[in-house]
Enzyme design. Structure first.
Site, PDB file in Angstrom:
ATOM      1  N   GLY A 177       0.816  -1.217   0.000  1.00 53.23           N
ATOM      2  CA  GLY A 177       0.000   0.000   0.000  1.00 53.23           C
ATOM      3  C   GLY A 177       0.844   1.259   0.000  1.00 53.23           C
TER       4      GLY A 177
ATOM      5  N   ASP B  10       1.898 -11.066   7.328  1.00 55.79           N
ATOM      6  CA  ASP B  10       2.417 -10.290   6.195  1.00 55.79           C
ATOM      7  C   ASP B  10       3.780  -9.681   6.523  1.00 55.79           C
ATOM      8  OD1 ASP B  10       0.441  -8.885   7.901  1.00 55.79           O
ATOM      9  OD2 ASP B  10       1.232  -7.111   6.905  1.00 55.79           O
TER      10      ASP B  10
HETATM   11  P1  AMP Z   1       2.557  -2.578   8.096  1.00 54.46           P
HETATM   12  O1  AMP Z   1       1.856  -2.391   9.386  1.00 54.46           O
HETATM   13  O2  AMP Z   1       3.534  -1.481   7.775  1.00 54.46           O
HETATM   14  O3  AMP Z   1       3.159  -3.938   7.962  1.00 54.46           O
HETATM   15  O4  AMP Z   1       1.444  -2.446   6.969  1.00 54.46           O
HETATM   16  C1  AMP Z   1       0.299  -3.248   6.894  1.00 54.46           C
HETATM   17  C2  AMP Z   1      -0.448  -2.963   5.611  1.00 54.46           C
HETATM   18  O5  AMP Z   1      -0.900  -1.601   5.596  1.00 54.46           O
HETATM   19  C3  AMP Z   1       0.376  -3.131   4.349  1.00 54.46           C
HETATM   20  O6  AMP Z   1      -0.491  -3.618   3.349  1.00 54.46           O
HETATM   21  C4  AMP Z   1       0.817  -1.721   4.030  1.00 54.46           C
HETATM   22  O7  AMP Z   1       1.120  -1.544   2.678  1.00 54.46           O
HETATM   23  C5  AMP Z   1      -0.403  -0.927   4.453  1.00 54.46           C
HETATM   24  N1  AMP Z   1      -0.056   0.451   4.825  1.00 54.46           N
HETATM   25  C6  AMP Z   1       0.611   0.845   5.919  1.00 54.46           C
HETATM   26  N2  AMP Z   1       0.746   2.186   5.939  1.00 54.46           N
HETATM   27  C7  AMP Z   1       0.153   2.664   4.821  1.00 54.46           C
HETATM   28  C8  AMP Z   1      -0.049   3.965   4.260  1.00 54.46           C
HETATM   29  N3  AMP Z   1       0.391   5.061   4.861  1.00 54.46           N
HETATM   30  N4  AMP Z   1      -0.706   4.042   3.091  1.00 54.46           N
HETATM   31  C9  AMP Z   1      -1.156   2.940   2.472  1.00 54.46           C
HETATM   32  N5  AMP Z   1      -1.009   1.699   2.942  1.00 54.46           N
HETATM   33  C10 AMP Z   1      -0.358   1.552   4.106  1.00 54.46           C
HETATM   34 MG    MG Z   2       4.283  -4.881   6.675  1.00 55.72          MG
END
Ligand code: AMP
Ligand code: MG
Length: 496
Positions: free
Chosen positions: A88, A248
């Site tokens: 994302g 993930d």
């Molecule tokens: P994470 O907690 O960083 O592992 O992210 C979990 C999910 O949320 C993943 O699919 C990321 O790509 C998405 N994600 C996290 N932050 C953002 C953001 N600011 N914009 C879009 N998607 C995000």
């Molecule tokens: Mg992640």
């Protein structure tokens, strides 16, 4: 500027990603560039100007042959299945073969919205991206498999969180970005043939030796589990708490990935948890082996149709691997424990003796809230007969004497001659770090960078973290535990 990309994921796995260009940023400014890593990757960037690097690693001027894609994945987040995650706010821009012949992904994080962004802005802030540099490079210097940071570029525009923060893009290097969640995505949305295709790709990339084995998908599960068993044991031995071990965020390669709310433990506490969103302590320090097993069971589920035609048989085979995980973890933990204790080998009935010795040491640290890193390091001094630095860490209960006596008896059982103390101390200092990323020092460096645009504290800390085993008086300020008041309030955030 051309980079020697060879993009196998794009080529071999159509349907597993979406093509997507990065969003242009207004004023890219290079905050960090890892020249050593660039060299290791064989990137022809050594003489490149900062402005050219900033343009490249902000996504404004992607190198020729870059094929930016957002990868599809799902994931269990805090135990709940989320079928639609995916990159994302990240883009894989290409793969290179490094100087050791290993294929490595080069990806941007914080490069703008993608088809998987859901409600997010696709962006990232300077603080969390520099944090990823500090912790990732510290892990690397500690010898723990990890994704690495190649560059951080400030974008020149704010990102809006609770308040506006300066935006940044991190360039991350990984053995691959295939996660447990990547398998889950195709098991949930795709066909068995797609899961097989992904597994074949992962095997060819990470475990080519398995291609000829009789049941390669079962063996693949076994080697992924083995890598996790070793990785988590390594985390435990340095007091690393990942903080968001969603499926993930677990890489098939066995590298540590996603340094969101992670932190290093200071005073030893098995229940330690710092993440603001982990209210139930699901990802607490002591829970990590159990959670890794749980995540691997989710991977196993996706592989069942590949493991055997008969579902009952597939479950039986996969269960045997998952049920074996804790023993494999324990094996890695115990061999790491022995090294930390300065023990070279086993004695008769040694596993239970050494496990008990290690556990009672940890009980002592816990009961007296002793700093985990310092305690191990000062045990090395005790191996040379200098006990006072160790004693100074303990508030004074007699337990330490009794334990030291047991440890000395155990050491003596493998010592042929008396000169061994010195060697033991040196061996212990090669495995028990003098310096870890202390939470208050990390915060101090990040707030100077993010709030005042002053990168000097970040640079100094990063430099110190690159040599975690060497005592250098110039770096002493980075070895002291955070004040109690700081740790009482200390919370980490996902950096979203
Ligand atoms: P994470 O907690 O960083 O592992 O992210 C979990 C999910 O949320 C993943 O699919 C990321 O790509 C998405 N994600 C996290 N932050 C953002 C953001 N600011 N914009 C879009 N998607 C995000
Ligand atoms: Mg992640």
């Amino acid at each position: 500027m051309p980079l020697p990309f060879d993009n196998s994921y794009v080529r071999d796995l159509p349907g597993f990603y979406q093509r997507c260009p990065p969003v242009t940023v207004p004023a890219p400014l290079l905050l960090f560039f890892n020249r050593g890593l660039a060299e290791e990757l064989g990137l022809p960037l050594i003489g490149a100007e900062d402005d050219a690097l900033a343009a490249m690693f902000s996504g404004n001027a992607l190198p020729e042959c870059a094929e930016p894609i957002a990868q599809a994945y799902s994931g269990h987040q805090f135990g709940q299945f989320n079928p639609q995650l995916g990159d994302g706010r990240a883009l894989l821009i290409g793969e290179v073969i490094d100087r050791h012949g290993r294929r490595r992904d080069i990806a941007l994080k914080g490069s703008g919205r993608t088809p998987f962004s859901r409600r997010g802005d696709g962006k990232a802030a300077v603080g969390p991206m520099l944090r990823e540099v500090l912790i990732g490079e510290a892990m690397h210097a500690l010898g723990i498999p990890t994704t690495r940071a190649l560059a951080v570029v400030a974008t020149g525009e704010p990102v809006y969180r609770e308040r506006p923060l300066p935006g940044a893009i991190l360039t991350r290097v990984a053995a691959s970005h295939i996660r447990v969640g990547t398998f889950q995505y195709f098991a949930a949305h795709g066909t068995d043939a797609q899961v097989r295709r992904l597994a074949d790709y992962a095997i060819a990339r990470h475990d080519p030796g398995l291609a000829e084995s009789e049941n390669r998908y079962l063996e693949f599960l076994r080697v992924v589990a083995e890598r996790q068993a070793e990785l988590i044991a390594r985390w435990m031995h340095v007091g690393f708490i990942h903080g968001v071990m969603n499926t993930d965020n677990m890489a098939i390669s066995g590298e540590t990935i996603d340094f969101g709310p992670c932190a290093f433990m200071e005073a030893y506490d098995p229940a330690a948890v710092f993440s603001s969103i982990d209210e139930m302590g699901r990802y607490a320090y002591e829970a990590q082996p159990r959670i890794a097993r749980w995540n691997l069971a989710r991977l196993a589920e996706t592989l069942l149709p590949l493991i055997a035609d008969d579902e009952g048989r597939a479950i039986e085979l996969a269960t045997e691997v998952i049920d074996g995980f804790m023993a494999r973890y324990q094996w890695h933990w115990l061999s790491g424990l022995r090294a930390k204790l300065g023990l070279a080998g086993k004695v008769e009935h040694g596993d239970s003796v050494d496990t008990a010795l290690g556990e009672s040491w940890l009980d002592l640290l816990h009961a007296q809230q002793v700093d985990y890193t310092l305690a191990w390091r000062r045990l090395a001094d005790a191996a040379e007969g200098n006990e006072s630095p160790l004693r100074a860490l303990f508030p004074g209960q007699p337990g330490l004497d009794r334990w030291l006596e047991r440890w000395r008896v155990r050491c003596a059982a493998e010592d042929a001659d008396a000169g061994v103390g010195r060697c033991r101390a040196e061996a212990m200092r090669r495995i028990n770090p003098w310096l870890i990323p202390r939470n208050h020092r990390v915060e101090e460096a990040l707030s100077a960078a993010s709030e005042e645009g002053d990168l000097a504290p970040f640079g100094r800390l990063l430099n110190a973290l690159g040599r975690p085993f060497e005592e250098d008086p110039a770096n002493s300020r980075y070895t002291e535990p955070a004040p109690d008041e700081f740790m009482r309030e200390f919370r980490t955030f996902c950096g979203t």
